[in-house]
Design a protein around this motif. Structure first.
Motif, PDB file in Angstrom:
ATOM      1  N   GLY A 173       0.806  -1.217   0.000  1.00  0.00           N
ATOM      2  CA  GLY A 173       0.000   0.000   0.000  1.00  0.00           C
ATOM      3  C   GLY A 173       0.835   1.260   0.000  1.00  0.00           C
ATOM      4  N   SER A 174       0.160   2.368   0.234  1.00  0.00           N
ATOM      5  CA  SER A 174       0.808   3.679   0.205  1.00  0.00           C
ATOM      6  C   SER A 174       1.773   3.872   1.370  1.00  0.00           C
ATOM      7  N   THR A 175       1.576   3.128   2.464  1.00  0.00           N
ATOM      8  CA  THR A 175       2.466   3.271   3.625  1.00  0.00           C
ATOM      9  C   THR A 175       3.897   2.906   3.268  1.00  0.00           C
TER      10      THR A 175
ATOM     11  N   THR B 150      11.929  12.447  -6.621  1.00  0.00           N
ATOM     12  CA  THR B 150      12.706  11.488  -7.404  1.00  0.00           C
ATOM     13  C   THR B 150      12.335  10.059  -7.020  1.00  0.00           C
ATOM     14  N   THR B 151      12.159   9.849  -5.731  1.00  0.00           N
ATOM     15  CA  THR B 151      11.879   8.505  -5.225  1.00  0.00           C
ATOM     16  C   THR B 151      10.459   8.056  -5.532  1.00  0.00           C
ATOM     17  N   VAL B 152       9.519   8.995  -5.657  1.00  0.00           N
ATOM     18  CA  VAL B 152       8.114   8.608  -5.845  1.00  0.00           C
ATOM     19  C   VAL B 152       7.924   7.808  -7.132  1.00  0.00           C
ATOM     20  N   VAL B 153       8.719   8.112  -8.161  1.00  0.00           N
ATOM     21  CA  VAL B 153       8.594   7.375  -9.424  1.00  0.00           C
ATOM     22  C   VAL B 153       8.904   5.903  -9.209  1.00  0.00           C
ATOM     23  N   ALA B 154       9.991   5.625  -8.492  1.00  0.00           N
ATOM     24  CA  ALA B 154      10.359   4.239  -8.219  1.00  0.00           C
ATOM     25  C   ALA B 154       9.427   3.616  -7.185  1.00  0.00           C
ATOM     26  N   ALA B 155       9.004   4.412  -6.195  1.00  0.00           N
ATOM     27  CA  ALA B 155       8.142   3.875  -5.140  1.00  0.00           C
ATOM     28  C   ALA B 155       6.800   3.415  -5.701  1.00  0.00           C
ATOM     29  N   GLU B 156       6.331   4.081  -6.743  1.00  0.00           N
ATOM     30  CA  GLU B 156       5.026   3.729  -7.308  1.00  0.00           C
ATOM     31  C   GLU B 156       5.088   2.507  -8.217  1.00  0.00           C
ATOM     32  N   LEU B 157       6.240   1.878  -8.277  1.00  0.00           N
ATOM     33  CA  LEU B 157       6.325   0.581  -8.941  1.00  0.00           C
ATOM     34  C   LEU B 157       5.742  -0.518  -8.053  1.00  0.00           C
ATOM     35  N   LEU B 158       5.502  -0.190  -6.774  1.00  0.00           N
ATOM     36  CA  LEU B 158       4.998  -1.181  -5.829  1.00  0.00           C
ATOM     37  C   LEU B 158       3.487  -1.357  -6.004  1.00  0.00           C
ATOM     38  N   ALA B 159       3.097  -2.030  -7.043  1.00  0.00           N
ATOM     39  CA  ALA B 159       1.694  -2.397  -7.272  1.00  0.00           C
ATOM     40  C   ALA B 159       0.757  -1.201  -7.214  1.00  0.00           C
TER      41      ALA B 159
END
Length: 279
Positions: free
Chosen positions: A147-149, A218-227
């Motif tokens: 999830g978003s957490t 910068t990190t949000v792009v990679a973080a949103e790879l999590l389903a």
């Protein structure tokens, strides 16, 4: 209007000259910035129009603008509109970024001033600091799920480090003369920390916050790879999947513009809280 005119007339001539010079300099800087952006867009347009760059790989500026407008009501090809993507990313970034500020800045200030805190925390921080935020992804999934957490946790790690380092450095760079003057007037250690070291560290603190903003987006792009099912990073990834360079560029510009607005807001807050820096 008359009051402003009277106030202007009452100013010394030297102040008037200096004010006019500043206004002229600001206009020149704005003109240069606008010219630079215009030239960049023109070169981009010509490069695509004249096939210097294959249009299949880079969309033209007009196509990007058209896609940007269209994404406000069209869910293709990624399943959501621009406001939905933007809001999904903004929520994740704000939670991680604000958490990093709340934890990182006080931690950096305290470790920079109190030797005991420095001895206890700095060795652990120095071990954790070099680890890239994305290296924590497997643990984030195990601990917090998909999830978003988990995404906010990764953004927290990316923004946390510059907040701590800059706050720590800001306290360490406090002028010893100011500390000695405060001691001469009988100030306690806490009073010196609160009234001398913290104000002195604020410019470095705000510099760290600005770096943290860049790290967070910068990190949000990679973080949103999590389903993810929505988010600017997700939209960029879907643009890659469908070979839609216009969608990719729209997502990139949205992140860049939002990050710039965040930095501008932090700069405005800094000018209010640290007015002596301009002087």
């Amino acid at each position: 209007m008359n009051e402003k005119k009277k106030k202007w007339e009452s100013l010394p001539e030297s102040v008037k000259v200096e004010t006019k010079a500043r206004i002229r300099e600001r206009k020149i800087r704005i003109f240069i910035s606008v010219t630079a952006v215009t030239v960049f867009l023109l070169i981009w347009y010509l490069a695509v129009k004249l096939a210097w760059i294959d249009p299949k790989y880079v969309a033209s500026p007009w196509e990007v603008v058209s896609t940007f407008v269209k994404k406000f009501y069209d869910i293709t090809p990624d399943g959501a509109t621009m406001p939905v993507h933007f809001w999904a990313s903004l929520q994740v970034v704000l939670v991680g970024f604000i958490s990093a500020i709340i934890v990182g800045i006080p931690l950096g200030l305290l470790t920079g001033y109190y030797r005991v805190a420095d001895d206890l925390i700095t060795p652990i921080f120095e071990i954790i600091r070099p680890i890239p935020p994305l290296a924590w992804t497997p643990l984030a999934i195990i601990w917090m799920g998909l999830g978003s957490t988990a995404k906010s946790f990764l953004i927290f790690l990316a923004a946390f480090v510059p907040c701590v380092i800059n706050s720590y450095t800001g306290v360490r760079l406090t002028n010893p003369v100011r500390i000695n003057v405060a001691k001469t007037f009988g100030a306690s250690k806490w009073e010196i920390f609160r009234t001398v070291c913290v104000p002195s560290a604020l410019p470095m603190v705000f510099a760290g916050v600005k770096i943290a903003i860049g790290n967070a987006w910068t990190t949000v792009v990679a973080a949103e790879l999590l389903a993810s099912a929505a988010g600017l990073g997700y939209m960029i990834q879907q643009g890659r999947t469908y070979s839609r360079s216009d969608v990719i560029i729209v997502g990139m510009f949205a992140i860049g513009i939002t990050g710039s607005i965040f930095s501008w807001a932090v700069g405005k807050l800094e000018s209010k809280l640290v007015p002596w820096r301009k002087q």
